[in-house]
Each structure stands twice: as structure tokens, then as C-alpha cells.
Design a protein around this motif. Sequence first.
Motif, PDB file in Angstrom:
ATOM      1  N   LEU A 615      16.246  23.386  30.546  1.00  0.00           N
ATOM      2  CA  LEU A 615      16.961  24.577  30.581  1.00  0.00           C
ATOM      3  C   LEU A 615      18.275  24.171  31.348  1.00  0.00           C
ATOM      4  O   LEU A 615      19.197  24.452  31.218  1.00  0.00           O
ATOM      5  N   SER A 616      18.162  23.580  32.613  1.00  0.00           N
ATOM      6  CA  SER A 616      19.309  23.187  33.403  1.00  0.00           C
ATOM      7  C   SER A 616      20.096  22.179  32.674  1.00  0.00           C
ATOM      8  O   SER A 616      21.601  22.459  32.625  1.00  0.00           O
ATOM      9  N   GLN A 617      19.684  21.194  31.841  1.00  0.00           N
ATOM     10  CA  GLN A 617      20.436  20.239  31.315  1.00  0.00           C
ATOM     11  C   GLN A 617      21.265  21.029  29.989  1.00  0.00           C
ATOM     12  O   GLN A 617      22.322  21.015  29.751  1.00  0.00           O
ATOM     13  N   ALA A 618      20.460  22.096  29.202  1.00  0.00           N
ATOM     14  CA  ALA A 618      21.344  22.982  28.348  1.00  0.00           C
ATOM     15  C   ALA A 618      22.339  23.737  28.817  1.00  0.00           C
ATOM     16  O   ALA A 618      23.282  24.097  28.195  1.00  0.00           O
ATOM     17  N   LEU A 619      22.103  24.075  30.107  1.00  0.00           N
ATOM     18  CA  LEU A 619      23.127  24.918  30.760  1.00  0.00           C
ATOM     19  C   LEU A 619      24.150  24.260  31.182  1.00  0.00           C
ATOM     20  O   LEU A 619      25.389  24.866  31.115  1.00  0.00           O
ATOM     21  N   THR A 620      24.014  22.943  31.483  1.00  0.00           N
ATOM     22  CA  THR A 620      25.357  22.083  31.845  1.00  0.00           C
ATOM     23  C   THR A 620      25.921  21.605  30.829  1.00  0.00           C
ATOM     24  O   THR A 620      27.027  20.948  31.144  1.00  0.00           O
ATOM     25  N   THR A 621      25.541  21.310  29.693  1.00  0.00           N
ATOM     26  CA  THR A 621      26.157  20.367  28.565  1.00  0.00           C
ATOM     27  C   THR A 621      26.942  21.519  27.491  1.00  0.00           C
ATOM     28  O   THR A 621      26.412  22.451  27.238  1.00  0.00           O
ATOM     29  N   GLY A 622      28.093  21.074  27.190  1.00  0.00           N
ATOM     30  CA  GLY A 622      29.030  21.597  26.272  1.00  0.00           C
ATOM     31  C   GLY A 622      29.865  22.855  26.878  1.00  0.00           C
ATOM     32  O   GLY A 622      29.576  23.221  28.114  1.00  0.00           O
ATOM     33  N   ALA A 623      30.651  22.994  26.163  1.00  0.00           N
ATOM     34  CA  ALA A 623      31.859  23.898  26.472  1.00  0.00           C
ATOM     35  C   ALA A 623      31.220  25.511  26.753  1.00  0.00           C
ATOM     36  O   ALA A 623      31.543  26.417  27.533  1.00  0.00           O
ATOM     37  N   GLY A 626      23.990  26.923  25.559  1.00  0.00           N
ATOM     38  CA  GLY A 626      23.262  27.726  25.041  1.00  0.00           C
ATOM     39  C   GLY A 626      21.736  27.043  24.792  1.00  0.00           C
ATOM     40  O   GLY A 626      21.772  25.781  24.919  1.00  0.00           O
ATOM     41  N   LEU A 627      21.045  27.942  24.190  1.00  0.00           N
ATOM     42  CA  LEU A 627      19.427  27.271  24.009  1.00  0.00           C
ATOM     43  C   LEU A 627      19.595  26.952  22.416  1.00  0.00           C
ATOM     44  O   LEU A 627      20.098  27.768  21.547  1.00  0.00           O
ATOM     45  N   GLU A 628      19.032  25.756  22.051  1.00  0.00           N
ATOM     46  CA  GLU A 628      18.865  25.621  20.510  1.00  0.00           C
ATOM     47  C   GLU A 628      17.551  26.400  20.149  1.00  0.00           C
ATOM     48  O   GLU A 628      16.693  26.958  20.876  1.00  0.00           O
ATOM     49  N   PRO A 629      17.530  26.704  18.977  1.00  0.00           N
ATOM     50  CA  PRO A 629      16.787  27.608  18.291  1.00  0.00           C
ATOM     51  C   PRO A 629      15.342  27.379  18.641  1.00  0.00           C
ATOM     52  O   PRO A 629      14.300  28.389  18.961  1.00  0.00           O
ATOM     53  N   GLY A 630      14.895  25.990  18.542  1.00  0.00           N
ATOM     54  CA  GLY A 630      13.448  25.532  18.829  1.00  0.00           C
ATOM     55  C   GLY A 630      13.063  26.070  20.245  1.00  0.00           C
ATOM     56  O   GLY A 630      11.997  26.293  20.411  1.00  0.00           O
ATOM     57  N   LEU A 631      13.928  25.543  21.146  1.00  0.00           N
ATOM     58  CA  LEU A 631      13.716  25.811  22.802  1.00  0.00           C
ATOM     59  C   LEU A 631      13.714  27.247  23.050  1.00  0.00           C
ATOM     60  O   LEU A 631      12.777  27.753  23.654  1.00  0.00           O
ATOM     61  N   ALA A 632      14.623  28.005  22.263  1.00  0.00           N
ATOM     62  CA  ALA A 632      14.660  29.449  22.449  1.00  0.00           C
ATOM     63  C   ALA A 632      13.386  30.232  21.982  1.00  0.00           C
ATOM     64  O   ALA A 632      12.720  31.248  22.809  1.00  0.00           O
ATOM     65  N   HIS A 633      12.950  29.752  20.817  1.00  0.00           N
ATOM     66  CA  HIS A 633      11.625  30.266  20.347  1.00  0.00           C
ATOM     67  C   HIS A 633      10.383  30.070  21.140  1.00  0.00           C
ATOM     68  O   HIS A 633       9.613  30.817  21.348  1.00  0.00           O
ATOM     69  N   LEU A 635      10.403  29.291  24.454  1.00  0.00           N
ATOM     70  CA  LEU A 635      10.610  29.947  25.603  1.00  0.00           C
ATOM     71  C   LEU A 635       9.920  31.439  25.535  1.00  0.00           C
ATOM     72  O   LEU A 635       9.302  31.869  26.587  1.00  0.00           O
ATOM     73  N   LEU A 636      10.588  31.963  24.419  1.00  0.00           N
ATOM     74  CA  LEU A 636      10.288  33.355  24.402  1.00  0.00           C
ATOM     75  C   LEU A 636       8.560  33.643  24.056  1.00  0.00           C
ATOM     76  O   LEU A 636       8.072  34.536  24.714  1.00  0.00           O
ATOM     77  N   GLU A 637       8.251  32.687  23.294  1.00  0.00           N
ATOM     78  CA  GLU A 637       6.746  32.868  23.275  1.00  0.00           C
ATOM     79  C   GLU A 637       5.869  32.801  24.456  1.00  0.00           C
ATOM     80  O   GLU A 637       4.843  33.290  24.576  1.00  0.00           O
ATOM     81  N   GLN A 638       6.241  31.760  25.060  1.00  0.00           N
ATOM     82  CA  GLN A 638       5.665  31.162  26.328  1.00  0.00           C
ATOM     83  C   GLN A 638       5.615  32.439  27.104  1.00  0.00           C
ATOM     84  O   GLN A 638       4.741  32.886  28.227  1.00  0.00           O
ATOM     85  N   THR A 639       6.877  32.981  27.453  1.00  0.00           N
ATOM     86  CA  THR A 639       7.028  34.052  28.420  1.00  0.00           C
ATOM     87  C   THR A 639       6.356  35.263  27.927  1.00  0.00           C
ATOM     88  O   THR A 639       5.743  35.996  29.103  1.00  0.00           O
ATOM     89  N   GLN A 640       6.155  35.650  26.776  1.00  0.00           N
ATOM     90  CA  GLN A 640       5.502  36.796  26.339  1.00  0.00           C
ATOM     91  C   GLN A 640       3.951  36.505  26.778  1.00  0.00           C
ATOM     92  O   GLN A 640       3.233  37.478  27.299  1.00  0.00           O
ATOM     93  N   LYS A 641       3.410  35.250  26.636  1.00  0.00           N
ATOM     94  CA  LYS A 641       1.993  35.086  26.896  1.00  0.00           C
ATOM     95  C   LYS A 641       1.867  35.285  28.296  1.00  0.00           C
ATOM     96  O   LYS A 641       0.730  35.686  28.843  1.00  0.00           O
ATOM     97  N   ALA A 642       2.782  34.541  29.036  1.00  0.00           N
ATOM     98  CA  ALA A 642       2.520  34.850  30.509  1.00  0.00           C
ATOM     99  C   ALA A 642       2.664  36.047  31.093  1.00  0.00           C
ATOM    100  O   ALA A 642       2.027  36.543  32.078  1.00  0.00           O
ATOM    101  N   MET A 643       3.465  36.957  30.412  1.00  0.00           N
ATOM    102  CA  MET A 643       3.698  38.130  30.927  1.00  0.00           C
ATOM    103  C   MET A 643       2.850  38.926  30.747  1.00  0.00           C
ATOM    104  O   MET A 643       2.200  40.014  31.350  1.00  0.00           O
ATOM    105  N   PHE A 668      19.125  36.642  28.021  1.00  0.00           N
ATOM    106  CA  PHE A 668      18.109  35.993  26.916  1.00  0.00           C
ATOM    107  C   PHE A 668      16.954  36.922  26.635  1.00  0.00           C
ATOM    108  O   PHE A 668      16.826  37.273  25.601  1.00  0.00           O
ATOM    109  N   LEU A 669      16.215  36.876  27.833  1.00  0.00           N
ATOM    110  CA  LEU A 669      14.992  37.596  27.625  1.00  0.00           C
ATOM    111  C   LEU A 669      14.908  39.228  27.698  1.00  0.00           C
ATOM    112  O   LEU A 669      14.009  39.791  27.150  1.00  0.00           O
ATOM    113  N   ARG A 670      16.021  39.676  28.110  1.00  0.00           N
ATOM    114  CA  ARG A 670      15.986  41.212  28.275  1.00  0.00           C
ATOM    115  C   ARG A 670      16.046  41.846  27.104  1.00  0.00           C
ATOM    116  O   ARG A 670      15.470  42.894  26.750  1.00  0.00           O
ATOM    117  N   ARG A 671      16.626  41.217  25.947  1.00  0.00           N
ATOM    118  CA  ARG A 671      16.546  42.125  24.603  1.00  0.00           C
ATOM    119  C   ARG A 671      14.973  42.079  23.839  1.00  0.00           C
ATOM    120  O   ARG A 671      14.770  43.193  23.341  1.00  0.00           O
TER     121      ARG A 671
END
Length: 699
Positions: A615-623, A626-633, A635-643, A668-671
Motif C-alpha cells: 500500500l505504501s508503494q502504491a501511494l508513492t508511485t504515479g502522479a 491509487g489502488l489497482e482493482p485486484g488489490l482494492a478487492h 483489501l476490502l474483503e480482508q478488512t470486512q472479515k477482520a471487522m 477508500f473503506l468509508r464508503r
Amino acid sequence: MNARTGLLARRADVLQGTNLRALAGPILICMILGMMILPLPPFLLDLLFTFNIALSVMVLLVSMYTMKPLDFAAFPSVLLFSTLLRLSLNVASTRVVLLEGHTGPDAAGKVIESFGHFLVGGNFAVGIVVFIILMVINFMVITKGAGRIAEVAARFTLDAMPGKQMSIDADLNAGIINEEQARKRRSEVSQEAEFYGSMDGASKFVRGDAIAGLLIMVINIIGGLIVGVVQHGMDFAAAGKNYTLLTIGDGLVAQIPSLVISTAAGVIVSRVATNEDIGTQLTGQLFTNPRVLMITGVILVLMGLIPGMPHFAFLVLGGGAIQLGRVMKKRGEEKKTSAALVDVAPAALAPAENTEASWDDVALIDTLGLEVGYRLIPLVDKNSDGELLKRIKSIRKKFAQEIGFLPPVIHIRDNLELRPNAYRIALKGVEVGTGEAYPGQWLAINPGQVTAALPGTPTQDPAFGLPAVWIDTNLREQAQVYGYTVVDSSTVVATHLNHLVVTHASELLGRQEVQALLERMQKDTPSLVDDLVPKALPVTTLQKVLQNLLDEAVPIRDMRTILEALAEHAPKISDPHDLTAIVRLALGRAITQQWFPGNGDMQVMGLDANLERVLSQALTTGANPGLEPGLAHTLLEQTQKAMTRQQSLGLAPVLLVQHSLRAMLARFLRRSLPQLKVLSYAEVPDTRHVKVVNVIGTA
């Protein structure tokens, strides 16, 4: 010194005048009692009878020139005192007539003598007939009609009170009127009901006065005959003439003011409240149509041409009515012509039937609105002690204390398009919540550990979506034994409304609320506010920072800390999101305490080291990081399970991450997971111990 002396003198005069007005009632009562008990000389009787006539005429004129009944709210009391005054005068005059009647027709004063001789020509038979006719007019016509009108008006006024009170509450909730205006209108409604109720009762005094006048006349004539013949040795005819004329004069001088007062009562209760007095109403509505006057004149002229009719009277009045109608018709045509000349230019621009649009046609949207079906109206009706109104006031007060600013007024109105038990909550005209409530029933909410089911209507808690059931009142205690959370219908609506208000707190914080906060802070820390806004930070940027904090459920009560943090960094940083992150660091202790009260361990969720590095690398790369779709999915799935695991342990759903990742993950996660709160390590005080219970990113 002279000015002060003059001011004190004027104040003393005002106080003296107030004291004299306060003594008017007791003085009048003492006068009435004195007239009943003490013998009065004829001269004083003349003054008092004249005063009685003047009082009745004054009351009639005041009643004719009032715009609405409440302008003469003292009329029932005036009616009572004037009736007592006339009766006491009857007692005083009767005493003088019986004691001194044998001396001549002026024994009871010049006023009684004048009414007994001049008005009826000294003929006691005519006097008796005139007196009886006045009694019939007063008793059977005016008093009876006024009493009936007062009775019906009192009934309809009382029946209309709930609707009027509800209309006032609706205008108050809609912001059309303020609290002071609402209080004044409620007082007027209450006074109007009391006035017509008092008039209904006061009219009985007038009826009793008319009956008493007739009885007093009979008693005086019989008593006068006995006194004159037996005590003073007068012959029957002379005694009958003397005492009858005196009695007739006494009766007429009392009944004429009584008739005037009764007429005033009829005028008061029969008029319709407008901005015009009764004289203007009569002339303005009877003589406005020239066609009516001309037809009336023609009829009178035709009747005057019939042989044997009084030609002069009919022809003069008929001709006058026709001429008056012609004059009024001519004036009306002149007014229409002048109006047409004035309106030539507008008529050329737009059709006559279309009205030009104005800013009054713009309907503004209420910031917060609550619409209810007709079965929920009792919950918001102040007259029926609507519980929901009290709860809404408590919601706004609690919100201001906990969140840090005063939310807009919640405008309540009924909506017949809704289902009878439905309600609708709107934010800036857009529906944000809806539900149903059943007055007289209870909502049993299943928190997840109930031991048995309940009979009723299955539903969901509208605020949090928990399974629930509407039950009857007799099942309330049983539901509590089974482990249900039981609330009434007003609490259901209030809880739903409170949840939505807190959830959309950032949208409720407008420019006006921010300005009010600054004015509030200006009283305590004027230099801080003056140095920050608008010199270093525009109000719009401050509003955006506060809205960002509210979006993440951070209260803005500590405005001093917020302003001090912004004052330190605003000269160098202008981005609202960066300023929000800095303010969160300043509020770190309060944010941590909000989710983990006390000084115990903070049991939180954390990120796996590999996931955190990605996530830190994704945050520092590019103008535009953002998160690529696979990583975003993932992250959201793992966060939901942990929650889910976190909540199953009864722990707060808080994710603790590096400070650089917090803002991105929070947005990202608030929505998808609005209950999840994302904190950074930098926001946690050094005195708190952190324990990661669930890790996101591990299988």
C-alpha cells in the motif's frame, strides 16, 4: 439635575395613573353597594342616571369601532358592572320614589321626571306600553340573539382550538414564525375562546336584567299605590298617576341604556374580524354595487306611483337611490379607465391573465425535514402532548453538546401521500430515511441474544437494520424478559432521526453554522479568530476541514485546539485534506478516548507488514496514486472479515495504520464499511498501550 428631577416626576405621574386605574374597580363596587344601601338625594340620582346613559353610549361606540372582538376583551366584565350599576340605580330610585313620590312628579329628580313626562307625554298608559315594547325588544330580540350567537361562537371556537394550535406549531416548525410570535398567537387563540365563553355567560346577566326591570316596574306601581293611599292619604287616581309616571320614568331611564348595552353585545359577537370597523364594513359592503341601489330606487318609485301611497317619501327616497347608483357607476367606470391607461405597457408585454414571476415564487428547500402520515400526527401535536416534539428538541440539544455545533431546525409537516403509519426524513429535500411507526404499540428489537420469539408484525429497526417485531403493550414485559430491547413508537422515529443527523453531520455544517462557531469563539479567544480568519485561512477552507472531521465521526467541540493547529500551519499549507490530517494529530487524545475510554489497552486491527508495504508503494508511485482493482478487492474483503471477528469479540471496529496511509484508507473503506474507523499511530498518545487483535492481510 433638572432632567433627572423631571424624569422622576414623570415616573411618579405614571405610577400614580397606574394606581388610580387599579382602584377603579374597587371604587365602582363601593359605589354600587352604597347606592343599594344609602339614600341618595335627587340631584345625585340625576348625575348617576346621566352617567349610566353616557357609559352605555360609550360602550356601544367602542364596540362599533373595534376591529376584532379581542380588541374589547373587557366587554364581559363591562357588561356585568353596567348591569349591577343599573340594578343599584333601580334600588336607589325605588327608595326615593316610594319615600317622596307623594310630593310630586319631580320627587326622584329631573331625569326621571323628563323620561316620565316628555318621552311619553305624561300619559302613564302610553308609558307602560312603550316600556313593555322596549322590554320585548331587549329580551326577545337583541339579548336572545346575541346570547345564541355567543353560545355558538364559543362552541365553534373551542372545537377549532386544536387545529389552530397545530397550525401555529406547523408554522413554527417550518420557520415561518419565531417562538415569540408563536407564543403570542397561542395566547390570542386562548383569549378568543375565553372571550366567547365569557360572553355566553355574560349574556345571561342582560336577560336577567330585563326580567328584573319588568318585575321592578310592577312592584313599584303596587308599592306606590299602597304607600300613597295608605300612608299619605292620597286618593287612588292621584296616587296611581304619580307613582306610575315616576315608575315609568325610572324604568325607561334604566331600560334605554340596557337596550344600548345589549346592542353593543350583539355587535361584538356578530361581527367578523377584519381590518375595518363596523361602520366602514356596513357602508363599504351595502353601497358598493350601483346596480342594487338603482333597482331599489326603481322599486320605491313604482311603489310611490300607486294611488293612496305616500308619494313624497317614496319618490324622494327612490330618486335619491337611483341618483346615488348612477354616481357610483360613473366613478367605477372612471377608475377602470384610469387603471387601463396605467396598465397599457404591462399588458403589451404579457397576457393579462398571466402574473409576472417574482422571487416570492422561489420555494426554498428545508435543510432538515420530517414528514409523517396522518396516524403519526398525534406524536407531533403539541396540544396532545406529542412526545416526539420533546425528543426532537432533545436530539438537537444532545447533538450540539456532543458534535459541537447547532444543527438546523427540523421542519415537521404531515404528508397525506405517505402511508398512514409511515414517516419520511429528508435532507435538503432529498429522502435519506424512511420507516413506519405504530402509536400504541412497542418495537421489540432483537440485539442477537434473545431466548424466544414474540407474536407481532416482523420488521427491521429503521436506524440500524436489526431484526425487530411490533408488539402490543401487554407483551412489553415478556419481551424484556426474553432479551429484547423494547422502545415506543416516538423513540423509534427519534432514534432513526438522531442516527441520520449524526451520520450526515458534515452536510449540516454550512457556512452559516461555521460563522456562528467563529462568533462563539470570538467571545473567548478574539485574537486567535482575528489572526486566522480570513487573514491566514478562508472561511471556505475552514468549513471543508471541519466537514472532513465530521465525515470521520470526529466531533468539533474542541474548536480552540482546531483553530490553534490551523493557525500554526495554515500560512504554509492550503490543502484542506492536509490541514485535516494535521488537526487530527492535534486532536489525537480526544479521538483515541472517543473509541477507547479510560487508560486500558487499545485492542485494534492492524495491517500485515507485506500489505502495508504494498500500500505504501502504491501511494508513492504515479502522479495520481491509487489502488489497482485486484488489490482494492482483496483489501476490502480482508478488512470486512477482520471487522467481523473484531465485532464478535465485542471490540470497537478500529483499524490502526501508519500516518501516511490513514487518509487514503479512510476514504477508500468509508464508503463500503461506514462503521470502520481508521486511526494512525501518530494520533495515539504515548501513554496508551496498543494491542493488535486482528491482522488484515493474513489468511
